[in-house]
Design an enzyme around this catalytic site. Structure first.
Site, PDB file in Angstrom:
ATOM      1  N   LYS A  44      46.148  -7.048 -43.121  1.00 60.33           N
ATOM      2  CA  LYS A  44      46.876  -8.489 -43.252  1.00 60.33           C
ATOM      3  C   LYS A  44      45.287  -8.856 -43.945  1.00 60.33           C
ATOM      4  CE  LYS A  44      46.788 -12.167 -39.752  1.00 60.33           C
ATOM      5  NZ  LYS A  44      46.394 -13.242 -37.878  1.00 60.33           N
ATOM      6  N   ARG A  93      48.251 -22.947 -26.046  1.00 58.39           N
ATOM      7  CA  ARG A  93      48.464 -24.382 -25.817  1.00 58.39           C
ATOM      8  C   ARG A  93      49.586 -25.326 -25.283  1.00 58.39           C
ATOM      9  NH1 ARG A  93      46.758 -22.509 -31.999  1.00 58.39           N
ATOM     10  NH2 ARG A  93      48.555 -21.342 -31.048  1.00 58.39           N
TER      11      ARG A  93
HETATM   12  O1  PNS Z   1      44.481 -14.880 -32.744  1.00 55.59           O
HETATM   13  P1  PNS Z   1      45.859 -13.829 -33.204  1.00 55.59           P
HETATM   14  O2  PNS Z   1      45.995 -13.362 -33.807  1.00 55.59           O
HETATM   15  O3  PNS Z   1      46.728 -14.812 -32.256  1.00 55.59           O
HETATM   16  O4  PNS Z   1      45.729 -12.140 -32.364  1.00 55.59           O
HETATM   17  C1  PNS Z   1      46.297 -10.946 -31.783  1.00 55.59           C
HETATM   18  C2  PNS Z   1      46.165  -9.998 -31.367  1.00 55.59           C
HETATM   19  C3  PNS Z   1      45.374  -9.691 -32.101  1.00 55.59           C
HETATM   20  C4  PNS Z   1      45.634 -10.727 -29.576  1.00 55.59           C
HETATM   21  C5  PNS Z   1      47.209  -8.978 -31.647  1.00 55.59           C
HETATM   22  O5  PNS Z   1      47.749  -8.948 -32.411  1.00 55.59           O
HETATM   23  C6  PNS Z   1      46.569  -7.995 -30.778  1.00 55.59           C
HETATM   24  O6  PNS Z   1      46.460  -7.045 -29.563  1.00 55.59           O
HETATM   25  N1  PNS Z   1      46.562  -6.661 -32.230  1.00 55.59           N
HETATM   26  C7  PNS Z   1      45.875  -5.131 -32.027  1.00 55.59           C
HETATM   27  C8  PNS Z   1      47.187  -4.668 -31.896  1.00 55.59           C
HETATM   28  C9  PNS Z   1      47.806  -4.088 -30.741  1.00 55.59           C
HETATM   29  O7  PNS Z   1      47.501  -3.486 -29.671  1.00 55.59           O
HETATM   30  N2  PNS Z   1      49.470  -4.900 -30.598  1.00 55.59           N
HETATM   31  C10 PNS Z   1      50.524  -4.193 -29.366  1.00 55.59           C
HETATM   32  C11 PNS Z   1      49.985  -5.935 -28.898  1.00 55.59           C
HETATM   33  S1  PNS Z   1      51.447  -6.712 -29.553  1.00 55.59           S
END
Ligand code: PNS
Length: 165
Positions: A44, A93
């Site tokens: 990303k 939210r």
């Molecule tokens: O601020 P965001 O982008 O809404 O946060 C999203 C986040 C970081 C919580 C989520 O993408 C995440 O936990 N990513 C790590 C990879 C993972 O564990 N994915 C499985 C759960 S969807």
């Protein structure tokens, strides 16, 4: 014996906003330890690199003694197990957040049934706020004062110099 519950508040925090700070404050009042954990997803593109996102979050949360800032790559539940954390904090939210959050919470539960996702409703004044919206405004030459802490405001202005200064 009192058990100290360790919570992780994960996110991109690109950058941290007053809405995130509000959620961290409320989580800190409930849980023994809260770790704000910034995701580094190598696929990303972020506006701020992890060092900047980390520094902004640490500065904005320095008034909360039981809150620390960290970053992680890979699966959230793996990271949580490494840190012996039991609770995932997520802010909500509007209804539009629900579907994504519901999906993520259920996936995380499937991966790690012992971990709980805990939702905190945002303050009404931040219900419209998101990091991407803030980035867009600054990128287009606008500036919003009361939605991000001063150190974030400064960095946004440095990153996106106003067109009309
Ligand atoms: O601020 P965001 O982008 O809404 O946060 C999203 C986040 C970081 C919580 C989520 O993408 C995440 O936990 N990513 C790590 C990879 C993972 O564990 N994915 C499985 C759960 S969807």
């Amino acid at each position: 014996m009192e058990r100290k519950i360790r919570a992780i508040y994960p996110g991109s925090f690109d950058p941290i906003t007053n809405g995130h700070i509000y959620i961290a404050e409320r989580a800190a009042a409930i849980f023994g330890e809260v770790r704000v954990s910034i995701l580094v997803n190598l696929r990303k593109q972020y506006t701020f690199d992890v060092e900047d996102r980390h520094a902004m979050a640490a500065e904005a949360l320095s008034h909360l003694p039981n809150v620390t800032v960290d970053h992680f790559t890979g699966l959230l539940v793996d990271y949580m197990r490494q840190h012996n954390a039991q609770v995932i904090i997520r802010g909500l939210r509007a209804m539009s957040d629900f579907e994504y959050e519901f999906q993520m919470a259920l996936i995380n539960r499937q991966l790690a049934p012992e971990i709980e996702t805990f939702f905190i409703i945002t303050d009404a004044q931040y219900s419209y706020l998101s990091s991407s919206l803030v980035r867009d405004i600054f990128q287009l030459g606008g500036a919003m004062e009361n939605v991000v802490p001063p150190s974030v405001f400064r960095r946004l202005r440095e990153r996106f110099p106003a067109h009309f200064d």
